[in-house]
Design a protein around this motif. Structure first.
Motif, PDB file in Angstrom:
ATOM      1  N   ILE A   1       0.865  -1.186   0.000  1.00 49.58           N
ATOM      2  CA  ILE A   1       0.000   0.000   0.000  1.00 49.58           C
ATOM      3  C   ILE A   1       0.896   1.228   0.000  1.00 49.58           C
ATOM      4  CG2 ILE A   1      -1.762   1.288   1.265  1.00 49.58           C
ATOM      5  CD1 ILE A   1      -2.638  -1.321   2.539  1.00 49.58           C
ATOM      6  N   ARG A   2       0.622   2.177  -0.889  1.00 51.60           N
ATOM      7  CA  ARG A   2       1.379   3.423  -0.893  1.00 51.60           C
ATOM      8  C   ARG A   2       0.695   4.405   0.053  1.00 51.60           C
ATOM      9  NH1 ARG A   2       5.405   5.980  -3.371  1.00 51.60           N
ATOM     10  NH2 ARG A   2       5.799   4.202  -4.724  1.00 51.60           N
ATOM     11  N   ALA A   3       1.483   4.905   1.017  1.00 53.18           N
ATOM     12  CA  ALA A   3       0.944   5.798   2.040  1.00 53.18           C
ATOM     13  C   ALA A   3       0.408   7.075   1.421  1.00 53.18           C
ATOM     14  CB  ALA A   3       2.028   6.127   3.067  1.00 53.18           C
ATOM     15  N   ARG A   4      -0.762   7.535   1.903  1.00 53.86           N
ATOM     16  CA  ARG A   4      -1.413   8.775   1.511  1.00 53.86           C
ATOM     17  C   ARG A   4      -1.858   8.792   0.052  1.00 53.86           C
ATOM     18  NH1 ARG A   4      -0.742  13.139   4.982  1.00 53.86           N
ATOM     19  NH2 ARG A   4       0.619  12.739   6.765  1.00 53.86           N
ATOM     20  N   THR A   5      -1.752   7.692  -0.664  1.00 51.94           N
ATOM     21  CA  THR A   5      -2.090   7.692  -2.094  1.00 51.94           C
ATOM     22  C   THR A   5      -3.167   6.674  -2.426  1.00 51.94           C
ATOM     23  OG1 THR A   5       0.164   8.383  -2.629  1.00 51.94           O
ATOM     24  CG2 THR A   5      -1.152   7.440  -4.416  1.00 51.94           C
ATOM     25  N   THR A   6      -2.983   5.431  -2.010  1.00 55.08           N
ATOM     26  CA  THR A   6      -3.949   4.386  -2.340  1.00 55.08           C
ATOM     27  C   THR A   6      -5.271   4.651  -1.630  1.00 55.08           C
ATOM     28  OG1 THR A   6      -2.091   2.838  -2.452  1.00 55.08           O
ATOM     29  CG2 THR A   6      -4.315   1.918  -2.459  1.00 55.08           C
ATOM     30  N   PRO A   7      -6.384   4.741  -2.342  1.00 54.53           N
ATOM     31  CA  PRO A   7      -7.667   5.002  -1.685  1.00 54.53           C
ATOM     32  C   PRO A   7      -8.031   3.870  -0.723  1.00 54.53           C
ATOM     33  CG  PRO A   7      -7.824   5.408  -4.046  1.00 54.53           C
ATOM     34  CD  PRO A   7      -6.509   4.733  -3.819  1.00 54.53           C
ATOM     35  N   ARG A   8      -8.722   4.238   0.319  1.00 52.88           N
ATOM     36  CA  ARG A   8      -9.085   3.269   1.346  1.00 52.88           C
ATOM     37  C   ARG A   8     -10.053   2.218   0.806  1.00 52.88           C
ATOM     38  NH1 ARG A   8      -8.723   5.279   6.951  1.00 52.88           N
ATOM     39  NH2 ARG A   8      -7.347   7.072   6.948  1.00 52.88           N
ATOM     40  N   ASP A   9     -11.026   2.667   0.006  1.00 55.30           N
ATOM     41  CA  ASP A   9     -11.992   1.692  -0.495  1.00 55.30           C
ATOM     42  C   ASP A   9     -11.335   0.692  -1.424  1.00 55.30           C
ATOM     43  OD1 ASP A   9     -11.405   3.576  -2.349  1.00 55.30           O
ATOM     44  OD2 ASP A   9     -13.459   3.914  -3.028  1.00 55.30           O
ATOM     45  N   ALA A  10     -10.309   1.152  -2.178  1.00 52.13           N
ATOM     46  CA  ALA A  10      -9.592   0.224  -3.050  1.00 52.13           C
ATOM     47  C   ALA A  10      -8.831  -0.815  -2.233  1.00 52.13           C
ATOM     48  CB  ALA A  10      -8.629   1.001  -3.953  1.00 52.13           C
ATOM     49  N   VAL A  11      -8.201  -0.363  -1.139  1.00 51.42           N
ATOM     50  CA  VAL A  11      -7.462  -1.302  -0.282  1.00 51.42           C
ATOM     51  C   VAL A  11      -8.410  -2.320   0.331  1.00 51.42           C
ATOM     52  CG1 VAL A  11      -6.055  -1.502   1.792  1.00 51.42           C
ATOM     53  CG2 VAL A  11      -5.652   0.364   0.187  1.00 51.42           C
ATOM     54  N   MET A  12      -9.549  -1.859   0.829  1.00 53.94           N
ATOM     55  CA  MET A  12     -10.493  -2.778   1.457  1.00 53.94           C
ATOM     56  C   MET A  12     -11.054  -3.782   0.457  1.00 53.94           C
ATOM     57  SD  MET A  12     -12.566  -0.197   3.989  1.00 53.94           S
ATOM     58  CE  MET A  12     -11.719   0.703   5.271  1.00 53.94           C
ATOM     59  N   SER A  13     -11.332  -3.328  -0.766  1.00 58.73           N
ATOM     60  CA  SER A  13     -11.830  -4.253  -1.790  1.00 58.73           C
ATOM     61  C   SER A  13     -10.782  -5.295  -2.146  1.00 58.73           C
ATOM     62  CB  SER A  13     -12.246  -3.468  -3.034  1.00 58.73           C
ATOM     63  OG  SER A  13     -13.265  -2.539  -2.723  1.00 58.73           O
TER      64      SER A  13
END
Length: 768
Positions: free
Chosen positions: A713-725
Motif C-alpha cells: 500500500i502506498r501511504a497517503r495515495t492508495t484510496p481506502r476503499d480500493a485497499v479494502m476491496s
C-alpha cells in the motif's frame, strides 16, 4: 492514529484543488444573507437613561434599605429587586394602553376597544419595552418599532409616565402598607391578650406543678430526704438509749439476778459511779455540756463521789436476811432518786420516739406531695410550652410589624416631602439610525461563516475521503491486518535525498517506474548522473543492495523476518507480492525482499514476474527482455531454460517473457500451479510479483497459490476503499500482511538513524 490532513501544504493543496467548490458556496451564502437582510422587516429601538437620585435623609433604618448606610445587602441583588418593582409599574396595562392610544399604535382606540384587545395590545407592548440596568446605578428604558420617529416618541412618553407612576406608586404603597400593617397589628394584639389570659389561667390552675417550680420541688424533696435520714438516726439513738435505761432499771430493781459472788463483794457506791460515768459518756456523745440530762448526771456523780460507801449504804440500802445462815439480800429503799430519774428518762425517751415516728409520717406525706407535683410538672410542661411558644411568636410578629409600621410611616413622610429616592431622566430618547432587527452585521457574517463552512468543509472532506492510509497503527486498527514494515521514500536513503520534498520524491518514484525512462544508461542515486550499461546494471530502487545500512534497507529486513516467522517451518515458501492498483511500489518491494532473502537470510530465492501485461522486474533489475513465464505457460519453453541468475542481487529471476498477454495466465492456471510446485523443489523462497488485484483478472488466481501474501500500500495515495476491496478479494484462507510503502519522514514511527550511509566496498567505485 491520524487520518486527517497533517501539514499546511496538504491544506493549501486541498484548497487549490477545490477552489471553485469553496468559492461558490461562499458567494451563494453571502448573497442569500444580503437578500434576507433586504426582505426582512426592520425594527428600530430607541432608548433613554434614567437615574435614581438618592434619598436626601440618610441613616433611617428600614427606609429605602438598599441606599441605607447600614444595609449589608449586595448591590446587584438590591438593583435586581428594584428593577422587578419598576417593571410592575411600567408594565401596567393602564399605562401601556394609554401610550398606545396617544400614538395610535396598532390601530388601537380605547373607546371601541374590548378587554381582549386591551390585553393583546398590552402584551405586545410588554414584549417591545425593555428595562435594563446600566453601570453606575443607571436604568435604560427602550422601545422598538418599525418607524424610528414612533420609537423615539413612545420611549420619551414611557419615560415621563414611568417617573410619574413611580412616585405615585411609592406613595400608594406606603399608604396601603400602613393600613395593612395596622390591621395586622390589631389582630395580633387581640391574639396576644387571649394568650396572656390562657397562660395566667394555666399557672393558677397548676400552681406548684409549673416547670419553673421544678427545681424548688426537687430541692424540697432533697431536704425532706435529709430529714428522713436524720430522724432515722435519731430513732436508732433513742432506741439505744431506751435499751440502756431499761437495762439500768432491771439491774437496779434486781441486783442479785445476775450478780456473781465476786460482784457481791464489790462496793455498791463504786458500781453506781461507774454506771453514771457510762451514762454521762453516752449523753456527751449525743448532746452538749449544757444539755439538762448531762448536767443532772454530772451533779449526781459528784454527790456520789463526795460520799463514802457507808453513807451510801446507810442512805440507800438496808440489809435484810431471810435465813439465819443464808446469804444476805439487799433491799433498796423506796425513795431512791436514781430509780425515779431512770423512770423519768425512760418516759421522756418513749415520748421522743413517738414524736420521731410522727415526724417521719409527716415527712413521708410531704415527699409524696412533692413527687406528685413533679409528676404533674412533667405532664403539663408540654402544654405550657406550646402556649408560651405561641405567645412568643405572636409577640415577635407584633414587634416586627410595629417596626415595619414605623419604617413605612417614615418612608411615606419622605415621599410626601420629596425627600426619598427619586428618579429623573438624564438622557432623553434619541432617534435610532440603525435597525435592531435584523442585525445586518450578524446576518452577513453568518452567511459568510456558513459559506466558508460549506466550502472548506466540502473541500477538506473530499480530500480526506480520497486520502489513503498514513501509518501502520491506522492500518492495523482499521483493517485488522498486521503490518510487516513501513518503507520510507527511497530518496531518504540516497545521499542528499532527505532534503527532497515529499511531492518531489513521489514524482521521482513515478518516473523511475516508467519502462521507457532508461535508454542507454540508468539513473543512479547520487543526484541523477548516468553510467553505462556495462558499469551499473541495477537501478537505484534496489536500496537493500546499494544502501544496506540505511533505515529503508533495515525495514526490508524487518519485513523479510516477519514473513519468515509467519510462514513457519516450511521448507519452501511462496510469497505473493500484491497491490490494489498500479504504481504502489510492488515490483521494487519484491526485488528488495528477494535480495534480503537471498543475501541476508541465506535462502535460495527465485523471483517470478507474473505481471504479463506490464512486466517491470527485468527493467528494475537491468536485464534484457527475454523468454520467461509466458513461454513456459504456453509450453514453448521449460522453466529451467528461462531462469537467469542475477549476480548482484544473488537471486534467480524468471522474467515475464516476450509474449505479454494475460491470456496465458488465465488459460493455463494449472501449468502455473505445476510450475510453482516444481520451483518449491529447487528453491526455499519463491517470490511472485503479481499484477494489481483490482484492474487485472488473473491476479486473484495467482494470490490463491501463495503461502503468504504481502500486500503493498502506498501511504497517503492508495484510496481506502480500493485497499479494502483488494483485501476482501484476498480473503482469510492464507497468511496476509501489509507493507506500507512511500511513508513520509514525519509519519514514520522510527527514528532516522543510519550507519553513516556507507556503501559496500564493491559498489563504491561504481557510483563515484
Amino acid at each position: 492514529m491520524f487520518t486527517g490532513l497533517s501539514t499546511p501544504e496538504e491544506y493549501f493543496r486541498a484548497i487549490k484543488n477545490h477552489k471553485w467548490l469553496i468559492v461558490i458556496p461562499i458567494v451563494v451564502c453571502v448573497c442569500v444573507a444580503a437578500l434576507v437582510c433586504y426582505w426582512l422587516p426592520k425594527s428600530y429601538r430607541s432608548s433613554t437613561l434614567l437615574y435614581f437620585q438618592e434619598q436626601k435623609v440618610r441613616g433611617v433604618k428600614g427606609v429605602d434599605a438598599p441606599e441605607s448606610g447600614g444595609d449589608t445587602q449586595r448591590p446587584d441583588v438590591a438593583m435586581g429587586t428594584r428593577i422587578d418593582a419598576l417593571r410592575e409599574v411600567l408594565y401596567k396595562r393602564e399605562l401601556l394602553t394609554q401610550v398606545a392610544e396617544e400614538f395610535h399604535l396598532y390601530g388601537y382606540d380605547k373607546n371601541n376597544a374590548a378587554p381582549a384587545l386591551d390585553n393583546s395590545v398590552a402584551s405586545r407592548l410588554r414584549s417591545l419595552v425593555t428595562i435594563e440596568p446600566q453601570v453606575g446605578g443607571l436604568l435604560k428604558v427602550s422601545f422598538a418599532d418599525a418607524e424610528p420617529t414612533i420609537a423615539k416618541a413612545v420611549t420619551a412618553r414611557l419615560a415621563d409616565l414611568f417617573v410619574q407612576e413611580n412616585t405615585k406608586s411609592r406613595n400608594a404603597i406606603a399608604e396601603s402598607s400602613t393600613e395593612f400593617l395596622q390591621h395586622e397589628m390589631d389582630s395580633l394584639k387581640g391574639q396576644l391578650e387571649s394568650k396572656e389570659l390562657a397562660i395566667a389561667h394555666f399557672k393558677q390552675s397548676h400552681l406548684g406543678q409549673l416547670p419553673e417550680q421544678m427545681d424548688s420541688n426537687m430541692r424540697a424533696i432533697d431536704r425532706l430526704e435529709g430529714e428522713v435520714s436524720a430522724q432515722q438516726e435519731m430513732e436508732k439513738t433513742l432506741s439505744l438509749r431506751l435499751e440502756s435505761v431499761d437495762k439500768a432499771l432491771r439491774e437496779y430493781e434486781d441486783p442479785s439476778s445476775d450478780v456473781s459472788p465476786k460482784r457481791a463483794e464489790k462496793d455498791p457506791r463504786l458500781v453506781k459511779i461507774r454506771e453514771l460515768e457510762r451514762t454521762l459518756a453516752g449523753f456527751r456523745s449525743m448532746y452538749k455540756e449544757t444539755y439538762p440530762d448531762v448536767a443532772r448526771v454530772k451533779n449526781e456523780l459528784s454527790q456520789l463521789q463526795a460520799m463514802t460507801t457507808d453513807e451510801y449504804v446507810a442512805l440507800y440500802i438496808e440489809p435484810e436476811s431471810s435465813e439465819p445462815d443464808g446469804p444476805k439480800r439487799v433491799k433498796r429503799k423506796q425513795i431512791d432518786p436514781y430509780k425515779s430519774e431512770l423512770i423519768k428518762q425512760r418516759e421522756d425517751i418513749v415520748r421522743e420516739v413517738d414524736l420521731v415516728h410522727r415526724r417521719q409520717a409527716r415527712i413521708a406525706e410531704d415527699i409524696r406531695k412533692y413527687e406528685s407535683r413533679i409528676q404533674g410538672t412533667t405532664v403539663h410542661q408540654q402544654e405550657l410550652m406550646s402556649i408560651q411558644r405561641d405567645y412568643e411568636n405572636l409577640q415577635k410578629n407584633y414587634q416586627s410589624l410595629l417596626e415595619k409600621k414605623l419604617a413605612v410611616g417614615m418612608a411615606g413622610n419622605l415621599e410626601q416631602k420629596h425627600q426619598g429616592t427619586q428618579m429623573r431622566i438624564i438622557e432623553p430618547a434619541g432617534l435610532p439610525s440603525w435597525p435592531e432587527k435584523p442585525n445586518l452585521i450578524i446576518v452577513m457574517f453568518g452567511g459568510l461563516a456558513v459559506g466558508c463552512a460549506l466550502g472548506f468543509g466540502s473541500a477538506f472532506g473530499i480530500e480526506m475521503l480520497r486520502r489513503g492510509f498514513v501509518s501502520a497503527e491506522e492500518i492495523e486498527v482499521t483493517l485488522g491486518v498486521p503490518v510487516f514494515a513501513t518503507i520510507s521514500h527511497f530518496q531518504s536513503a540516497w545521499p542528499g535525498g532527505a532534503k527532497l520534498t515529499a511531492e518531489t520524491a513521489r514524482r521521482k518514484d513515478r518516473l523511475l517506474a516508467l519502462p521507457g525512462f532508461r535508454k542507454e544508461g540508468l539513473l543512479v542515486a547520487n543526484g541523477g548522473s548516468s553510467v553505462g550499461r556495462g558499469q551499473v546494471s541495477v537501478g537505484p530502487e534496489l536500496v537493500a543492495m546499494w544502501y544496506p545500512r540505511s533505515v529503508v534497507a533495515e525495514q526490508y529486513r524487518v519485513a523479510a523476518t516477519r514473513i519468515g516467522l509467519m510462514a513457519g517451518q516450511q521448507e519452501s515458501t511462496v510469497i505473493v507480492m500484491s497491490s490494489a492498483l498500479m504504481g504502489e511500489g510492488k515490483t521494487s518491494t519484491a526485488l528488495n525482499l528477494a535480495h534480503v532473502f537471498a543475501r541476508d537470510l541465506n535462502k535460495k530465492t527465485v523471483l517470478v514476474d507474473c505481471d504479463l501485461k506490464r512486466p517491470m522486474v527485468h527493467a528494475y533489475a537491468g536485464m534484457e527482455l527475454s523468454v520467461g513465464l509466458s513461454e513456459v505457460l504456453l509450453g514453448e519453453k521449460q522453466f529451467e531454460e528461462c531462469l537467469e541468475y542475477h549476480e548482484q542481487l544473488g537471486v534467480w529471476i524468471l522474467p515475464a517473457g516476450i509474449i505479454q498477454s494475460g491470456i496465458a495466465a488465465l488459460t493455463h492456471v494449472d501449468r502455473l500451479s505445476k510450475l510453482i510446485n516444481s520451483l518449491r523443489e529447487k528453491f526455499e523462497c519463491i517470490v511472485l510479483d503479481a499484477p494489481p488485484l483490482l484492474p487485472v483478472a488473473e491476479s486473484l488466481l495467482i494470490v490463491r497459490m501463495a503461502d503468504v501474501v504481502a500486500h503493498v500500500i502506498r501511504a497517503r495515495t492508495t484510496p481506502r476503499d480500493a485497499v479494502m476491496s483488494a483485501l476482501k478479494m484476498v480473503g482469510q484462507e492464507r497468511a496476509l500482511g501489509v507493507i506500507l510503502n512511500g511513508v513520509e519522514e514525519q509519519d514514520s514511527p522510527y527514528s532516522y538513524y543510519s550507519y553513516g550511509n556507507k556503501i559496500y566496498e564493491p559498489h563504491r567505485a561504481q557510483l563515484r
